[in-house]
Design a protein around this motif. Sequence first.
Motif, PDB file in Angstrom:
ATOM      1  N   LYS A 123      12.965 -14.002 -79.844  1.00  0.00           N
ATOM      2  CA  LYS A 123      12.810 -13.593 -78.440  1.00  0.00           C
ATOM      3  C   LYS A 123      13.092 -12.098 -78.347  1.00  0.00           C
ATOM      4  CE  LYS A 123      14.721 -14.378 -73.862  1.00  0.00           C
ATOM      5  NZ  LYS A 123      15.757 -15.074 -73.101  1.00  0.00           N
ATOM      6  N   THR A 149       8.217 -14.004 -76.681  1.00  0.00           N
ATOM      7  CA  THR A 149       8.647 -14.656 -77.921  1.00  0.00           C
ATOM      8  C   THR A 149       7.473 -14.699 -78.884  1.00  0.00           C
ATOM      9  OG1 THR A 149       8.049 -16.898 -77.248  1.00  0.00           O
ATOM     10  CG2 THR A 149      10.287 -16.173 -76.714  1.00  0.00           C
ATOM     11  N   ARG A 162      11.231 -18.494 -84.687  1.00  0.00           N
ATOM     12  CA  ARG A 162      10.824 -18.027 -83.357  1.00  0.00           C
ATOM     13  C   ARG A 162      11.868 -17.042 -82.877  1.00  0.00           C
ATOM     14  NH1 ARG A 162       7.158 -18.438 -79.788  1.00  0.00           N
ATOM     15  NH2 ARG A 162       6.068 -20.085 -80.898  1.00  0.00           N
TER      16      ARG A 162
END
Length: 127
Positions: A80, A23, A78
């Motif tokens: 991933k 991430t 954020r």
Amino acid sequence: MADYLLKTEPTEYSFSDLQREGTTVWDGVSNPVALRHLREMKPGDRLVIYETGDHKSAVGTATVVAVDAADARNPQVRIKAGKPLAKAVKLAEIKSSKLFADSPLVRPGRLSVVPLNAAQYEFLLHG
């Protein structure tokens, strides 16, 4: 759920870097329109990672896991890492598809964060 394409310069941060880290917070965006797109993102949105420079191709997928848009000038998104695309999709292929005729991905003044419709997302996933 929305879909977006995120551009990155692979000599600075590549899709391989994202895969290795798992991430990351997507930052370094300064264009006001691209920042607006980041602020609009929601957890679960699907992403295509596009490498600029010598690569000029869509290379992998990712997912938005969290968004903090409290600071409008520096939203914290954020993401991933997902999977590499089965086949990288070169900019020339994207430009030749009518699906992208009006996309900021191929128009002058290209954005670093580009919204995608479902058909564009699928095209990039499956070449």
